[in-house]
Design an enzyme around this catalytic site. Sequence first.
Site, PDB file in Angstrom:
ATOM      1  N   LYS A  78      14.365 -15.186   7.349  1.00 20.44           N
ATOM      2  CA  LYS A  78      14.049 -14.596   6.039  1.00 20.44           C
ATOM      3  C   LYS A  78      14.062 -13.145   6.408  1.00 20.44           C
ATOM      4  O   LYS A  78      13.262 -12.749   7.188  1.00 20.44           O
ATOM      5  CB  LYS A  78      13.007 -15.119   5.565  1.00 20.44           C
ATOM      6  CG  LYS A  78      12.262 -14.668   4.304  1.00 20.44           C
ATOM      7  CD  LYS A  78      11.164 -15.335   3.838  1.00 20.44           C
ATOM      8  CE  LYS A  78       9.841 -15.125   4.549  1.00 20.44           C
ATOM      9  NZ  LYS A  78       8.659 -15.438   3.882  1.00 20.44           N
ATOM     10  N   ARG A 121       6.333 -22.627  -0.244  1.00 19.57           N
ATOM     11  CA  ARG A 121       6.280 -23.186   1.316  1.00 19.57           C
ATOM     12  C   ARG A 121       5.141 -23.105   1.819  1.00 19.57           C
ATOM     13  O   ARG A 121       4.522 -23.682   2.690  1.00 19.57           O
ATOM     14  CB  ARG A 121       7.517 -22.779   2.084  1.00 19.57           C
ATOM     15  CG  ARG A 121       7.654 -21.313   2.255  1.00 19.57           C
ATOM     16  CD  ARG A 121       6.667 -21.139   3.630  1.00 19.57           C
ATOM     17  NE  ARG A 121       7.209 -19.756   4.370  1.00 19.57           N
ATOM     18  CZ  ARG A 121       6.337 -18.733   4.870  1.00 19.57           C
ATOM     19  NH1 ARG A 121       5.031 -18.877   4.779  1.00 19.57           N
ATOM     20  NH2 ARG A 121       6.903 -17.802   5.478  1.00 19.57           N
ATOM     21  N   HIS A 148      -1.810 -13.876  -6.600  1.00 16.94           N
ATOM     22  CA  HIS A 148      -0.482 -14.345  -7.053  1.00 16.94           C
ATOM     23  C   HIS A 148      -0.062 -15.818  -6.290  1.00 16.94           C
ATOM     24  O   HIS A 148      -0.084 -16.659  -6.969  1.00 16.94           O
ATOM     25  CB  HIS A 148       0.932 -13.450  -6.586  1.00 16.94           C
ATOM     26  CG  HIS A 148       2.226 -14.326  -6.763  1.00 16.94           C
ATOM     27  ND1 HIS A 148       2.543 -14.648  -8.311  1.00 16.94           N
ATOM     28  CD2 HIS A 148       3.081 -14.836  -6.074  1.00 16.94           C
ATOM     29  CE1 HIS A 148       3.768 -15.253  -8.299  1.00 16.94           C
ATOM     30  NE2 HIS A 148       4.208 -15.550  -6.800  1.00 16.94           N
ATOM     31  N   ASN A 170     -13.444 -13.945  -4.984  1.00 18.46           N
ATOM     32  CA  ASN A 170     -12.227 -13.072  -4.650  1.00 18.46           C
ATOM     33  C   ASN A 170     -12.815 -11.637  -4.819  1.00 18.46           C
ATOM     34  O   ASN A 170     -13.890 -11.563  -5.451  1.00 18.46           O
ATOM     35  CB  ASN A 170     -11.387 -13.015  -6.114  1.00 18.46           C
ATOM     36  CG  ASN A 170     -10.135 -12.125  -5.674  1.00 18.46           C
ATOM     37  OD1 ASN A 170      -9.299 -12.569  -4.687  1.00 18.46           O
ATOM     38  ND2 ASN A 170      -9.742 -11.155  -6.403  1.00 18.46           N
ATOM     39  N   SER A 210      -5.468 -10.642   1.609  1.00 20.69           N
ATOM     40  CA  SER A 210      -4.621  -9.685   2.635  1.00 20.69           C
ATOM     41  C   SER A 210      -5.723  -8.915   3.410  1.00 20.69           C
ATOM     42  O   SER A 210      -5.597  -7.854   3.442  1.00 20.69           O
ATOM     43  CB  SER A 210      -3.723  -8.956   1.845  1.00 20.69           C
ATOM     44  OG  SER A 210      -4.263  -8.235   0.945  1.00 20.69           O
ATOM     45  N   ASP A 233      -0.999 -12.995   8.778  1.00 21.95           N
ATOM     46  CA  ASP A 233       0.035 -12.900   9.333  1.00 21.95           C
ATOM     47  C   ASP A 233       0.500 -11.758   9.978  1.00 21.95           C
ATOM     48  O   ASP A 233       1.838 -11.499  10.252  1.00 21.95           O
ATOM     49  CB  ASP A 233       1.327 -13.434   8.101  1.00 21.95           C
ATOM     50  CG  ASP A 233       1.253 -12.484   7.143  1.00 21.95           C
ATOM     51  OD1 ASP A 233       0.495 -11.369   7.093  1.00 21.95           O
ATOM     52  OD2 ASP A 233       2.050 -12.789   6.221  1.00 21.95           O
ATOM     53  N   LYS A 237      -4.937  -8.187  10.752  1.00 23.37           N
ATOM     54  CA  LYS A 237      -5.500  -8.910   9.516  1.00 23.37           C
ATOM     55  C   LYS A 237      -6.536  -9.987   9.916  1.00 23.37           C
ATOM     56  O   LYS A 237      -6.417 -10.321  11.017  1.00 23.37           O
ATOM     57  CB  LYS A 237      -4.440  -9.600   8.837  1.00 23.37           C
ATOM     58  CG  LYS A 237      -3.438  -8.700   7.587  1.00 23.37           C
ATOM     59  CD  LYS A 237      -2.462  -9.633   6.948  1.00 23.37           C
ATOM     60  CE  LYS A 237      -2.000  -9.047   5.803  1.00 23.37           C
ATOM     61  NZ  LYS A 237      -1.096  -9.761   5.080  1.00 23.37           N
TER      62      LYS A 237
END
Length: 333
Positions: A78, A121, A148, A170, A210, A233, A237
Amino acid sequence: MNTHKEVAADGFVIVGEEICQKIISRADAFGAVEAVFAAMARGDAYNFPVVREAIGHADALYGFKGGFDRSGLSLGLKAGGYWPGNMDKGLTNHQSTVFLFDPDTGRLSALVGGNYLTAIRTAASSSVSIAHLARKDAKVLGMVGAGHQSAFQLRAAVEQRPFEKVVAWNPHPDMLPRLGAVAKELGLEFEAVTQEELGAQADVIITITSAFEPLMMADWVKPGTHIACMGTDTKGKQEVDPALFARATVFADEIAQSITIGEAQHAVGKGLIAEGDITPIGAVINGTHAGRSNAEEITLFDGTGVGLQDLAVASVAAKLAREQGLVTPITLG
């Protein structure tokens, strides 16, 4: 019939975003991700080293994730990343494309839109962890993050446990009503809370931000909670207090990524846990690890996002698109 054998003979297919959304269900994604995690734990599938770079333009992160699943015969990568300014352009911040190759010949077999598949996924990954690690009587779902990806996470999670309520926080509170609307659609009570209150109420917590700093502190998480850390990821982070890893039984999609670019990078860096303290979620799926041992245990899943997840779900998309006659094979000559 091995689909990849057909592909070698008649060219590759292009499976666009609209087709992916039409044919790939949450159940499809769950099954594909669960199977590939199991294959990884058996040694039947492996991920290639991740390339992820800040490109010095548009504040974008761009990279490649790939791998090979011998049992599922998925080979490819990917390519894509994160463009933080895309929302202002009416585009999804995450942009990616999956390239699938025939493992027998190396020929291109499919180009598959990766945006929807990445979202579904990733949600399937946390959903698999909830299915195998959360308490059966979990009633309150905590959502840290309302971007999102959060709606995908919420929809997938509620299929695994009899949740009755969603509590959410949030960094930008104005985004919470959108997540609340999804909860209402699913017939769940919804409450916007502080982070500390979220930890006090939630039986399962999903972090999907994030962030580069801890948003949930270890002392806020009650015994028996299952936490799926899904946002980290990249090196640097961070979503949760590293001390939480010392309190929890820790699982990951892939240990190598978990300790380098995943949430565990911080706990390992501080010496709070070692690589050997992390168990692949596939071991629980395969029955070689018991998973949760008691109702008071805190379990933590570090979902870094591995290339094999993308390949597994994209392979299903390409197969279904062919079977349903939604794509026309193309040859490069």
